[in-house]
Structures are given as structure tokens and as C-alpha cells.
Write a protein that holds these residues in place. Sequence first.
Motif, PDB file in Angstrom:
ATOM      1  N   ALA A 249       0.026 -25.498  28.507  1.00  0.00           N
ATOM      2  CA  ALA A 249       1.413 -25.440  28.060  1.00  0.00           C
ATOM      3  C   ALA A 249       1.484 -24.954  26.613  1.00  0.00           C
ATOM      4  CB  ALA A 249       2.068 -26.809  28.191  1.00  0.00           C
ATOM      5  N   THR A 250       2.634 -24.390  26.246  1.00  0.00           N
ATOM      6  CA  THR A 250       2.899 -23.886  24.905  1.00  0.00           C
ATOM      7  C   THR A 250       3.943 -24.779  24.228  1.00  0.00           C
ATOM      8  OG1 THR A 250       2.466 -21.610  25.616  1.00  0.00           O
ATOM      9  CG2 THR A 250       3.753 -21.878  23.610  1.00  0.00           C
ATOM     10  N   PRO A 251       3.756 -25.171  22.969  1.00  0.00           N
ATOM     11  CA  PRO A 251       2.662 -24.815  22.064  1.00  0.00           C
ATOM     12  C   PRO A 251       1.471 -25.772  22.136  1.00  0.00           C
ATOM     13  CG  PRO A 251       4.332 -26.042  20.876  1.00  0.00           C
ATOM     14  CD  PRO A 251       4.840 -25.918  22.281  1.00  0.00           C
ATOM     15  N   ARG A 252       1.561 -26.781  23.030  1.00  0.00           N
ATOM     16  CA  ARG A 252       0.430 -27.700  23.131  1.00  0.00           C
ATOM     17  C   ARG A 252       0.341 -28.250  24.547  1.00  0.00           C
ATOM     18  NH1 ARG A 252       4.086 -31.010  19.956  1.00  0.00           N
ATOM     19  NH2 ARG A 252       4.835 -32.822  21.129  1.00  0.00           N
ATOM     20  N   ARG A 253      -0.825 -28.750  24.857  1.00  0.00           N
ATOM     21  CA  ARG A 253      -1.074 -29.330  26.166  1.00  0.00           C
ATOM     22  C   ARG A 253      -0.132 -30.499  26.431  1.00  0.00           C
ATOM     23  NH1 ARG A 253      -6.740 -32.450  27.720  1.00  0.00           N
ATOM     24  NH2 ARG A 253      -6.221 -32.936  29.905  1.00  0.00           N
TER      25      ARG A 253
ATOM     26  N   LEU B  10       4.908 -21.653  39.285  1.00  0.00           N
ATOM     27  CA  LEU B  10       5.063 -23.051  38.866  1.00  0.00           C
ATOM     28  C   LEU B  10       5.580 -23.051  37.429  1.00  0.00           C
ATOM     29  CD1 LEU B  10       1.635 -24.484  40.095  1.00  0.00           C
ATOM     30  CD2 LEU B  10       3.825 -24.603  41.298  1.00  0.00           C
ATOM     31  N   ARG B  11       6.514 -23.938  37.130  1.00  0.00           N
ATOM     32  CA  ARG B  11       7.036 -24.046  35.771  1.00  0.00           C
ATOM     33  C   ARG B  11       7.073 -25.511  35.364  1.00  0.00           C
ATOM     34  NH1 ARG B  11      10.662 -20.102  37.988  1.00  0.00           N
ATOM     35  NH2 ARG B  11      10.374 -18.053  37.000  1.00  0.00           N
ATOM     36  N   VAL B  12       6.854 -25.750  34.074  1.00  0.00           N
ATOM     37  CA  VAL B  12       6.906 -27.110  33.550  1.00  0.00           C
ATOM     38  C   VAL B  12       7.631 -27.102  32.210  1.00  0.00           C
ATOM     39  CG1 VAL B  12       4.684 -26.912  32.335  1.00  0.00           C
ATOM     40  CG2 VAL B  12       5.552 -29.182  33.000  1.00  0.00           C
ATOM     41  N   VAL B  13       8.366 -28.161  31.941  1.00  0.00           N
ATOM     42  CA  VAL B  13       8.971 -28.362  30.631  1.00  0.00           C
ATOM     43  C   VAL B  13       8.829 -29.836  30.277  1.00  0.00           C
ATOM     44  CG1 VAL B  13      11.276 -28.795  31.577  1.00  0.00           C
ATOM     45  CG2 VAL B  13      11.030 -28.010  29.217  1.00  0.00           C
ATOM     46  N   ALA B  14       8.523 -30.096  29.007  1.00  0.00           N
ATOM     47  CA  ALA B  14       8.396 -31.466  28.514  1.00  0.00           C
ATOM     48  C   ALA B  14       9.483 -31.708  27.482  1.00  0.00           C
ATOM     49  CB  ALA B  14       7.019 -31.699  27.903  1.00  0.00           C
ATOM     50  N   LEU B  15      10.188 -32.815  27.618  1.00  0.00           N
ATOM     51  CA  LEU B  15      11.260 -33.182  26.702  1.00  0.00           C
ATOM     52  C   LEU B  15      10.892 -34.449  25.951  1.00  0.00           C
ATOM     53  CD1 LEU B  15      14.360 -32.726  29.063  1.00  0.00           C
ATOM     54  CD2 LEU B  15      13.405 -31.061  27.467  1.00  0.00           C
TER      55      LEU B  15
ATOM     56  N   ARG C 146      14.730 -33.076  23.231  1.00  0.00           N
ATOM     57  CA  ARG C 146      14.215 -31.876  22.576  1.00  0.00           C
ATOM     58  C   ARG C 146      13.023 -31.339  23.355  1.00  0.00           C
ATOM     59  NH1 ARG C 146      10.198 -31.733  18.640  1.00  0.00           N
ATOM     60  NH2 ARG C 146      10.326 -34.011  18.504  1.00  0.00           N
ATOM     61  N   VAL C 147      13.029 -30.014  23.628  1.00  0.00           N
ATOM     62  CA  VAL C 147      11.910 -29.380  24.320  1.00  0.00           C
ATOM     63  C   VAL C 147      10.713 -29.325  23.384  1.00  0.00           C
ATOM     64  CG1 VAL C 147      11.056 -27.271  25.399  1.00  0.00           C
ATOM     65  CG2 VAL C 147      13.416 -28.000  25.791  1.00  0.00           C
ATOM     66  N   VAL C 148       9.584 -29.875  23.851  1.00  0.00           N
ATOM     67  CA  VAL C 148       8.384 -29.887  23.008  1.00  0.00           C
ATOM     68  C   VAL C 148       7.263 -29.041  23.580  1.00  0.00           C
ATOM     69  CG1 VAL C 148       8.906 -32.118  21.967  1.00  0.00           C
ATOM     70  CG2 VAL C 148       7.581 -32.027  24.093  1.00  0.00           C
ATOM     71  N   ALA C 149       7.343 -28.685  24.873  1.00  0.00           N
ATOM     72  CA  ALA C 149       6.312 -27.843  25.470  1.00  0.00           C
ATOM     73  C   ALA C 149       6.834 -27.273  26.787  1.00  0.00           C
ATOM     74  CB  ALA C 149       5.023 -28.615  25.714  1.00  0.00           C
ATOM     75  N   PHE C 150       6.316 -26.099  27.154  1.00  0.00           N
ATOM     76  CA  PHE C 150       6.718 -25.470  28.407  1.00  0.00           C
ATOM     77  C   PHE C 150       5.641 -24.474  28.815  1.00  0.00           C
ATOM     78  CE2 PHE C 150       8.238 -22.900  24.944  1.00  0.00           C
ATOM     79  CZ  PHE C 150       7.963 -21.591  25.339  1.00  0.00           C
ATOM     80  N   GLN C 151       5.697 -24.050  30.063  1.00  0.00           N
ATOM     81  CA  GLN C 151       4.760 -23.038  30.548  1.00  0.00           C
ATOM     82  C   GLN C 151       5.147 -22.644  31.963  1.00  0.00           C
ATOM     83  OE1 GLN C 151       3.070 -20.407  30.134  1.00  0.00           O
ATOM     84  NE2 GLN C 151       1.549 -21.396  28.783  1.00  0.00           N
TER      85      GLN C 151
END
Length: 267
Positions: A90-94, A42-47, A54-59
Amino acid sequence: PWRNGDCFGDHSTDLFTRQRTRIMFSFSSSLAVGLDISDLVLRVVALHRGRLARVVAFQELLLPAGLIVEGEIREPRVVAERLRILLDHATPRRIRARTVSASLPDRRTFVKLISLPKAAAPAQVEKTVLAQLTQHFPFSPEDVYLDWAEIQTKTQASAVVATAPRPLVDQYVTTLRLAGFEPAALEMESLAIARAVLAADELIPTFIVDLGGTRTTALVTVNGVIQFSSSLPLSGGQFTHVVAEVLHISTTDAERLKVLYGLTRGR
């Protein structure tokens, strides 16, 4: 419209709308969350929305075999729990999100470019798409969710039509809701891949290969539009097992060597 994260679906449910300018960001949120759901990871990315996204978190989170098989979610509650863990770590934050967009597996979905009458009205476009559905897809209209994006050029009109079986889509929606998320959009992997790797003005024919853990997606685009896509039974996992067998090492060590050195001869 596909480049704007168009929602995938039919014309009857609240979730699957036909808003051609729908994008990943909701009007009330500056955060967009995308999920890649596959058999083994499973992968997640937050923009974050700004002048530029801008990517702010991923995991990413590895899954044990058997939870998802050939794109079918066999254990929805377990996968839902893993999705919650994914966002919590998620990195660097939830990632705190209620609404998400997610991918649908290409091996269970279909995409086709069909011809349309020039300058056709919306009702005529819909009639043409539905009339050609049974010619190009192994489903009847009542068995699938479908959506399309019109493409107009100086010389011709066409539509990119995408379909997915209703049980598959409902399965993914149920799993996301069990995890506490509301799906804003579901999109085929091949459409997302093409949008991610092609420039907006890419016109030359392009062959794209996405080598995954259990399957490989191959697609051809012309003028930025998918002309053909296929899911092949070739995977990175197979390469790992070959390395392990040839070098007489564990699959864990083989995976590490594959990532570090690739498959270049002499290395």
C-alpha cells in the motif's frame, strides 16, 4: 443505519450481527480498512479515525483473468495471497490490519425497498420482511444471508432489504480468512456506492452509474434510499477493445489513451 457501515447478514452467526449502529471502526482500533474485490482488480483503502476520517493508505492490484469470474472467487488461495500483497504494498505505507470490511458483487446480490406497518415493533418488522422475501427475491430464506434497515417518515414506514446467497458470502469470508483477515462487515457494492457519492441530506431522485472493468452497476435513489439497482453487461474493458480495434493498436495502448483522453469526439 446503512450509512454507518451496517453489517450484512442473518441472525444466527457471530459474523453477521444485527447491530444497527455498527461502524467500520472497531472499539479497539483507530484504523478502518475497506476492500473492493472485483473480477480484474483488488483495491484497498485505510482510514484513520479522528474528528474526521482521514485516508492514510491505499493501493490497487490488477488480477489476471480467471481468478474471479462474474463475482465468483474461483481460486480462493491465489486471491488470498494477492490480498496480502495488496496490503503489504500500500501507498505510502504498508497496511497492518487484522479486521477488514469488504464489498459483495451486485450481480449476485439483491436489494429491495418494501413497505412496513406504521410504528411496527421489531418482531413485527422481522415477520413482515420474511413474509415478503419470497415475493421479491428468487431465494428462500434458508438459502441466503439477509439484513435490512428500517426507514421511518411522517407518512410511511419501509425497509431496505438486502440478500446474498449463502455460498457466495461464505466464499468471500473463507478467502478473507485465508488471507489472515477477519471480516467485520460485508456490504453490497450499490449500497456502498450510494453512501459514497450522495450527501447525507440528499433528497432528490438520483441516477448513479458505476462503469467497471467487466460490468456496470446502475442504481436509482430517492431521498437517499436505493429504489432500484441493476448489474449490466457493459464495461470499460469493452470500450478499451473498441478503441484498440478502431485505432489498430494494442489493448495496453488503448487503455492508456482512454485514460488520458476519454471518449470525447475529436480527441
